[in-house]
Design an enzyme around this catalytic site. Structure first.
Site, PDB file in Angstrom:
ATOM      1  N   GLU A  88       0.831  -1.211   0.000  1.00  0.00           N
ATOM      2  CA  GLU A  88       0.000   0.000   0.000  1.00  0.00           C
ATOM      3  C   GLU A  88       0.867   1.263   0.000  1.00  0.00           C
ATOM      4  OE1 GLU A  88      -4.296  -1.308   1.799  1.00  0.00           O
ATOM      5  OE2 GLU A  88      -2.859  -0.467   3.221  1.00  0.00           O
ATOM      6  N   GLU A 103      -6.257  -7.841  -1.002  1.00  0.00           N
ATOM      7  CA  GLU A 103      -6.670  -7.723   0.404  1.00  0.00           C
ATOM      8  C   GLU A 103      -8.164  -7.464   0.403  1.00  0.00           C
ATOM      9  OE1 GLU A 103      -4.905  -5.287   3.405  1.00  0.00           O
ATOM     10  OE2 GLU A 103      -2.858  -5.752   2.776  1.00  0.00           O
TER      11      GLU A 103
END
Length: 593
Positions: A158, A234
């Site tokens: 991320e 995710e």
């Protein structure tokens, strides 16, 4: 040996379209003797892949060590994945977030104050290169093109939420390729235009992190990844908890419905979390977006398997959805056995004051150092200062990280708490007296700009507005306190307190007891009536408890126990009326806001 690639429209396994159906399972949050059971439960759900992070700081607790044994035997974990006929996605970071202490970055990286954080900085990159070199013998031979399970490796994590240093990402690609990784590389970011554009490179395959509004978020992802398979790597189906807040859950039907939408669109998925497990010991992370919030010990995450490995209602709902898109085995997981306790009790209470002057490790300083400056990166540290004043004075520092209990001549004065932004306290009395400050690192920030900050008393530390010293400082070695501090083997320490007082016990103190077990299975230590501290069974670190909740139990994994007598140590830092008791299941607290 097989071939795995990213094609124009699909993942390709030996040239044929392949959908990744993965579940997140962190080996470091599960006892190694339970890995195979959890992996099998994923296969029985209908999944074909297991995903895991790699926590750099747990493997490399110091710059000169790298541990791949026991709980950290990543090779064994990947072999267990392969033995169940499944593939693996590995996310070595180096930053992992994961609600893990420091986001997985070792605290020793940042002692010099010059090393970069998640950017193209030579010292940071050199340390990462060493980390990857240690991982190479584990990961390289276990790639799918060498008959192993690994099909994908993720670059960073991320990154678009933190930075946009393209040179840093390219350096990571070069290092991963340099150690011999040949499988495809991916990145993951939350599906916003800004994060997806900042967090990846054209040569990397972008995936998304989200748990709702799947149709909309896949469309955003497709704008930034115009070719190849779509994937939510995710797919959030729950959330994590903070001390003092509520236990997070998500509606089963909503989560299953979003999964159905995702799969109907043809996307691949990594369910986060399939099984969350536990932040054993002092490994939990924290957030600080103006208010410091440490993560609790349980990483249950409202996942498909609960913290003990039992299938939840969400497991069965997801299994039904998956059966529409893939073949699901007829066998189903049985869930964990429950242990049988015949007797449990506290035998001795040993005050911290009775052991601190008997152990090695004291260092002496003109000014109060941080925990990091003395090479102690988690848990507790005791500061000691002798003062002589004509009356009450104020002890102050720039910041407490994260909780400081203050004592004068052994008597408690008060607590300074980071989450309350407290950094000063009045020291009562006059004349010569001893000041002691027990500081707890409650978890290093794992997300945002405060990654890499030191712990302890952040200076300057003053008394009455003046700098003071010298300071004596003791890092508390609590990997296994019964042996680290001689609570069992040292007869002098063992004799400090042989009976439990009828009135409430005042900490900090070690409560040493035994648990008689006639059948081994999962247990949960009941922390009701206890204040704040941590616990160990047979030397295994169960983690932290805190009366503010939400969780009120600590999981005791079955492999930690043995039939007969088991040793328990509880380090209670406050006041307790608690008794030693166990429950068959977890109490993770209230779910209301």
């Amino acid at each position: 040996m097989a071939d795995f690639r990213i094609g124009d429209a699909d993942f390709l396994l030996d040239g044929e379209p392949h959908r990744i159906l993965s579940g997140a399972l962190h080996y470091f949050r599960v006892h190694p003797d339970e890995w195979r059971d959890r992996i099998r439960a994923a296969r029985l759900l209908g999944l074909n892949t297991i995903e895991t992070y790699v926590p750099w700081n747990l493997h490399a607790r110091t710059p000169d060590t790298f541990d791949l044994d026991g709980r950290l035997d990543l090779g064994r974990f990947l072999d267990d994945v392969a033995a169940e006929g499944m593939h693996a996605i590995v996310r070595p970071g180096p930053y992992i977030c994961a609600e893990w202490d420091g986001g997985g970055l070792p605290a020793w990286l940042f002692i010099d104050g010059e090393t970069g954080v998640r950017r193209n900085e030579p010292r940071f990159l050199a340390a990462i290169a060493t980390f990857f070199d240690h991982l190479a013998p584990v990961l390289v031979p276990r790639q799918i093109d060498r008959s192993g399970p690994i099909v994908l490796v993720q670059i960073e994590n991320e990154y678009g939420a933190y930075g946009d240093d393209a040179d840093y990402l390219r350096a990571l690609i070069e290092m991963n390729r340099g150690i011999g990784l040949t499988v495809p590389f991916i990145t993951v970011d939350q599906p916003t235009d800004e994060m997806l554009s900042r967090g990846s490179l054209p040569e990397l395959h972008r995936t998304g992190s989200f748990g709702s509004r799947a149709t909309e978020r896949l469309a955003t992802l497709r704008r930034h990844q115009p070719t190849g398979p779509l994937m939510s790597s995710e797919f959030w189906i729950g959330w994590f908890d903070h001390w003092g807040a509520h236990h997070h859950t998500t509606p089963v039907d909503e989560a299953a419905g979003e999964l159905d939408t995702l799969l109907a669109a043809g996307a691949s998925v990594n369910i986060y979390m399939f099984h969350g497990g536990t932040n054993f010991g002092f490994t939990n992370g924290a957030n600080d977006k103006g208010v410091y919030q440490p993560t609790v010990t349980s990483y249950d995450y409202d996942a498909l398997l609960d913290e003990s490995g039992a299938p939840t209602a969400k497991y069965w709902a997801f299994r039904e959805v998956l059966s529409r898109y893939t073949e699901v085995p007829t066998e189903t997981p049985a869930g964990p056995a429950i242990g049988v306790v015949d007797r449990a009790g506290i035998d001795r209470v040993v005050p911290l004051s009775a052991v601190v002057d008997r152990v090695d490790g004291w260092t002496h300083h003109d000014d109060a150092p941080t925990m990091d400056e003395i090479g102690h990166y988690s848990g507790y540290v005791l500061y000691r200062l002798d003062i002589d004043t004509s009356g009450p004075v104020v002890l102050a520092c720039e910041e407490v990280r994260d909780r400081a209990q203050v004592f004068v001549d052994g008597s408690p004065v008060g607590v300074l708490s980071r989450d309350a932004h407290e950094n000063a306290i009045v020291l009562p009395g006059a004349g010569s007296r001893r000041v002691e400050v027990l500081v707890e690192d409650q978890g290093r920030v794992n997300y945002g700009v405060r990654i890499g900050e030191p712990k302890g008393l952040i200076g300057p530390v003053t008394v009455g507005g003046e700098s003071v010293g010298p300071w004596s400082v003791l890092p508390l070695a609590l990997d296994d306190p019964a042996r680290d501090l001689g609570l069992v083997e040292d007869p002098d320490v063992a004799g400090t307190n042989t009976t439990r007082a009828a009135e409430p016990a005042v900490g900090p103190a070690f409560h040493v007891g035994t648990v008689e077990v006639s059948a081994v299975g999962d247990l949960h230590l009941d922390s009701s009536g206890w204040g704040k501290g941590a616990a160990w069974v047979n030397g295994f670190p169960l983690g932290r408890y805190w009366s503010r909740g939400p969780q009120h139990t600590l999981r005791v994994p079955a492999p930690v126990l043995r039939v007969g007598t088991n040793e328990i140590v509880i380090f209670e830092t406050g006041t307790t009326t608690g008794v030693l008791a166990f429950r068959p299941t977890a109490d993770l607290g209230h779910t209301e806001f």
